[in-house]
Structure formats: C-alpha cells, structure tokens
Design a protein around this motif. Structure first.
Motif, PDB file in Angstrom:
ATOM      1  N   LEU A 162      -1.619   3.338  -9.359  1.00  0.00           N
ATOM      2  CA  LEU A 162      -0.375   2.583  -9.245  1.00  0.00           C
ATOM      3  C   LEU A 162      -0.431   1.594  -8.086  1.00  0.00           C
ATOM      4  CD1 LEU A 162       2.561   2.180 -10.212  1.00  0.00           C
ATOM      5  CD2 LEU A 162       3.229   4.037  -8.675  1.00  0.00           C
ATOM      6  N   LEU A 163      -0.968   2.037  -6.972  1.00  0.00           N
ATOM      7  CA  LEU A 163      -1.080   1.152  -5.812  1.00  0.00           C
ATOM      8  C   LEU A 163      -2.062   0.015  -6.078  1.00  0.00           C
ATOM      9  CD1 LEU A 163      -1.080   3.788  -2.930  1.00  0.00           C
ATOM     10  CD2 LEU A 163       0.696   2.094  -3.410  1.00  0.00           C
ATOM     11  N   VAL A 164      -3.172   0.359  -6.741  1.00  0.00           N
ATOM     12  CA  VAL A 164      -4.166  -0.678  -7.049  1.00  0.00           C
ATOM     13  C   VAL A 164      -3.584  -1.688  -8.042  1.00  0.00           C
ATOM     14  CG1 VAL A 164      -6.385  -1.127  -8.170  1.00  0.00           C
ATOM     15  CG2 VAL A 164      -6.178   0.744  -6.528  1.00  0.00           C
ATOM     16  N   GLY A 165      -2.990  -1.182  -9.131  1.00  0.00           N
ATOM     17  CA  GLY A 165      -2.471  -2.074 -10.164  1.00  0.00           C
ATOM     18  C   GLY A 165      -1.217  -2.819  -9.751  1.00  0.00           C
ATOM     19  N   SER A 207       5.565 -10.107  -4.633  1.00  0.00           N
ATOM     20  CA  SER A 207       6.984 -10.205  -4.281  1.00  0.00           C
ATOM     21  C   SER A 207       7.390  -8.997  -3.440  1.00  0.00           C
ATOM     22  CB  SER A 207       7.847 -10.269  -5.539  1.00  0.00           C
ATOM     23  OG  SER A 207       7.912  -9.003  -6.173  1.00  0.00           O
ATOM     24  N   PRO A 208       8.247  -9.211  -2.451  1.00  0.00           N
ATOM     25  CA  PRO A 208       8.718  -8.088  -1.623  1.00  0.00           C
ATOM     26  C   PRO A 208       9.382  -6.994  -2.458  1.00  0.00           C
ATOM     27  CG  PRO A 208       9.293 -10.184  -0.617  1.00  0.00           C
ATOM     28  CD  PRO A 208       8.759 -10.507  -1.983  1.00  0.00           C
ATOM     29  N   PHE A 209      10.120  -7.394  -3.503  1.00  0.00           N
ATOM     30  CA  PHE A 209      10.795  -6.403  -4.341  1.00  0.00           C
ATOM     31  C   PHE A 209       9.775  -5.488  -5.019  1.00  0.00           C
ATOM     32  CE2 PHE A 209      12.281  -5.155  -8.586  1.00  0.00           C
ATOM     33  CZ  PHE A 209      13.416  -4.424  -8.240  1.00  0.00           C
ATOM     34  N   ILE A 230       9.325  -1.367  -4.399  1.00  0.00           N
ATOM     35  CA  ILE A 230       9.442  -0.412  -5.498  1.00  0.00           C
ATOM     36  C   ILE A 230       8.152   0.391  -5.674  1.00  0.00           C
ATOM     37  CG2 ILE A 230       9.679  -0.198  -8.004  1.00  0.00           C
ATOM     38  CD1 ILE A 230      12.297  -0.658  -6.548  1.00  0.00           C
ATOM     39  N   VAL A 231       6.996  -0.301  -5.630  1.00  0.00           N
ATOM     40  CA  VAL A 231       5.717   0.386  -5.814  1.00  0.00           C
ATOM     41  C   VAL A 231       5.472   1.390  -4.691  1.00  0.00           C
ATOM     42  CG1 VAL A 231       3.210   0.085  -5.843  1.00  0.00           C
ATOM     43  CG2 VAL A 231       4.660  -1.431  -7.194  1.00  0.00           C
ATOM     44  N   SER A 246       5.360   5.330  -5.283  1.00  0.00           N
ATOM     45  CA  SER A 246       4.098   5.999  -4.944  1.00  0.00           C
ATOM     46  C   SER A 246       4.325   7.121  -3.947  1.00  0.00           C
ATOM     47  CB  SER A 246       3.104   4.983  -4.372  1.00  0.00           C
ATOM     48  OG  SER A 246       2.789   3.986  -5.322  1.00  0.00           O
ATOM     49  N   THR A 247       5.199   6.882  -2.970  1.00  0.00           N
ATOM     50  CA  THR A 247       5.491   7.917  -1.974  1.00  0.00           C
ATOM     51  C   THR A 247       6.131   9.134  -2.617  1.00  0.00           C
ATOM     52  OG1 THR A 247       5.793   6.238  -0.247  1.00  0.00           O
ATOM     53  CG2 THR A 247       6.738   8.410   0.170  1.00  0.00           C
TER      54      THR A 247
END
Length: 388
Positions: free
Chosen positions: A203-206, A219-221, A225-226, A230-231
C-alpha cells in the motif's frame, strides 16, 4: 440513544447498530472530495444540485457499508454466535461478535463464511448497480453518475476487503485456510498478521512511492489517507501476531499448568471459617497471598459451582465483631458460566476468553463426581506471563 461508541440508530435481531462520531467526519469528507467530480460529470447542473448529489452519494455509501457489516452479523448469528454490535466508523465499519457456548463450534469453514459474506455483499451491490445502468433510459443524468460511482466504489470496497491480510476480511480467509491445514487457529492468526504487514508495504509503495516516481509529486490528501490507513492496518496486524504468539506459547502447556490453584469455601459459611485458610499475620497483608474461591453446590448433582472470589480489601475492612456474616458478603462475583475443564485444549480456553472477556475463568475437574473447582485463570495475569 448515544454512547461513547456513537449514536445507536437501530437494532436488528437484538444487535445494536451504532454510527460512530468519526463517521460524520467521513461523511463530510466524502461530500467535499466527490462534489467536484459530480460537478464535472454534471456540467449543466447548479452548485447546489452537485452538493445534493454528493450528499445522496454519502447515503449510498452508508447503506453499502451497513449491508456489508450486517452480512457479517447475520452470518455469525446463523451459527448462534453472540453478535455484540455493528458500528459504522471512519474506516467503514466493524462487527463485533464472539463464539457462544450455546452456538455451533468454531471451525475454519464457519469462520471463512462469516468473513467472506461481507465482500460478497459489495460485489452483489456492484453487479446490481451495473445491471440497472444497462437499462437506464437517460445515460447522462444524475442517476447514471450515481450508479456508475456506486459500481466502482463497491468493487473497490469488495476487492480491498478481500486482500489476504489481517484485519481485512481476506485476512480471515488466510487464517481459516492455515487453520484448516495445520489444525491451529493461532498459526492462522499469525499468518494473517504477517500477510497484513506485507499488504501495508504494498500500500505504501503503490500509494506513495509509485506516484512520486511517476510524477514527482503526491497530493497531501492522498498522502494523509495512505499513511493513516497503513498505520491502522499495521497496528491491527501486529496485534494479531502478538496474540497468536501468546496463544502458540500457551498451546505448549496444559490447562492445569496455566491454572492458579485456589482454596475453596461455601458462600453461606461465616467469615470466621476463612481464618484457617489464611496465611501470614498482618491484617490486610495475609489476604493478598491466597486466592479463595466462593462456591455453591448444585442441588441436583452436588457439583461445585464457583460464584465468587474473596475480595482481600473487603475482607480486611470487616471487624472481628462481624465475622459471623456469610462469606459471599466479602466476595467479588464470578460468572458461573465462565469455566473450562482441566481436560480441555488451550484453544478452548482462548475461545472461552472471547466469550467471557475480562472474566476470571474457573477450571473444573470433571473426572470426579461431583465435579470440583481446581483453580482460576486470570486473562490479564496469563497475558503478562506469556509475554515475559
């Protein structure tokens, strides 16, 4: 009705349905994020109408998530498991259920069934919306836009939840598969936890690394969200791994080895009868050293039934002049249903923990007639022991 978990909006088959306070933020966020999309898709409409469409889309999302969670709840109820609540929140929703001694036994197939029906409900909604699109008379109106986005959001929710990692529904699929293959639910939990961590990395990579490489910006948004998602997933996966490791360690022991022995006394005995059971000499000090279970006898078969545990603080406050009072007046109540037999497996013990969270579990010796109480298992003390 309001509670810390949110607003209770309904109850279905005795299952309370809550909308958490975070869901309202989610609803507002959805409206703000998707309103420009609706404005672009419906260029001939007014700004007020696009806000109204965005609000209607929030209602569609609400119904979608609610159906997803109710599918879990009804599947669990079909096995007569106890469903505590359904809650809609910022991340979608959660259905809290646990095995019940009056329900069917937990098996990999039943666990898989409860997990899989949620994503399947989303895929059914997506298919239904797509079919309606095929017969829609106005292919460019508001209905077409809402149905199209309903198809894609339900596909996204359904497929995302099928990803094979805890705490997603696909993680329960992994857990059930490993459980069926190895006979150990704890091994399934551990596998689902580790696959959940791997999903976080993807998820972090993609979601972050790939866009940065392709465009040089993100984008900051999207970043927020990611990172938040992820957290949340990482913490849940890590908790599953930790719980599985503790259970695997416990499975190397027997119920008897995990038991804290107790002395016993009948609930209607006088407090003065406790004195021979105590050790030490200092008032208040000696009461910390020896757990004493308070029993009643089943009038039909003579079995010992644990109904309490002597409370050291309450006992220390009783003057000698009141030692004629019955023992149950200085006892902390126990749930007599929260028990396991010494011959049970450790997996049965953990299932009992889930059915009676935060309860002391009595260990019964059923090899004798009448049955005797051997001791207790404190879930907090056991967790500390297994983590040392």
């Amino acid at each position: 009705m309001t509670a810390k978990k949110g607003l209770q909006i309904a109850s279905l088959a005795g299952i309370p349905i809550y909308v958490s306070w975070s869901w309202w933020f989610f609803a507002a966020l959805i409206m703000v994020v998707f309103r420009p999309t609706f404005a672009q898709a419906l260029p001939q409409t007014s700004t007020a109408w696009t806000w109204a469409v965005a609000a209607f889309f929030v209602l569609i999302m609400f119904g979608t998530v609610l159906i997803h969670e109710l599918a879990h709840a009804l599947a669990a109820s079909s096995f007569r498991w106890k469903v505590n609540e359904v809650t809609l929140n910022f991340w979608g929703g959660a259905t809290v259920y646990e095995h019940s001694s009056t329900g069917k036994a937990q098996t990999p197939l039943r666990s898989l069934t409860v997990a899989i029906v949620g994503p399947i409900s989303n895929l059914i909604i997506a298919a239904a919306a797509w079919l309606i699109l095929q017969v829609l008379l106005d292919p460019a109106g508001t209905a077409q836009v809402l149905l199209t986005i309903t198809v894609w959001t339900n596909l996204l929710i359904g497929v995302f939840n099928l990803l094979p990692g805890h705490p997603l529904d696909g993680g329960r699929v992994v857990e059930s598969a490993v459980w069926a293959a190895t006979g150990s639910r704890a091994r399934g939990m551990r596998a689902a936890g580790w696959s959940g961590r791997i999903i976080v990395l993807f998820l972090l990579v993609g979601g972050v690394l790939v866009p940065l490489i392709q465009t040089g910006e993100i984008s900051p948004f999207t970043l927020v969200i990611v990172v938040l998602l992820s957290t949340m997933l990482w913490q849940a996966a890590s908790a599953a791994i930790k719980a599985a490791q503790a259970q695997l360690l416990a499975e190397q022991l027997t119920i008897t080895e995990l038991t804290t022995p107790v002395q016993t006394i009948l609930s209607d005995a006088s407090i003065s009868k406790l004195i021979p059971l105590l050790t030490g000499s200092g008032p208040g000090h000696e009461y910390q050293q020896l757990p004493i279970a308070v029993l009643e006898l089943d009038t039909h078969n003579g079995h010992e039934v644990p109904v309490g545990l002597v409370d050291s603080h309450a006992l220390a406050s009783v003057p000698r002049s009141a030692w004629h009072l019955p023992v149950h007046t200085v006892a902390r109540a126990l749930n007599p249903q929260a028990q396991v037999h010494k011959s049970d497996t450790v997996e049965t013990l953990f299932t009992t923990f889930m059915e009676f969270p935060n309860e002391l579990i009595a260990v019964i010796d059923d090899s004798q007639v009448p049955h005797r109480v051997l001791g207790i298992i404190n879930p907090e003390s056991l967790a500390g022991r297994l983590q040392d």
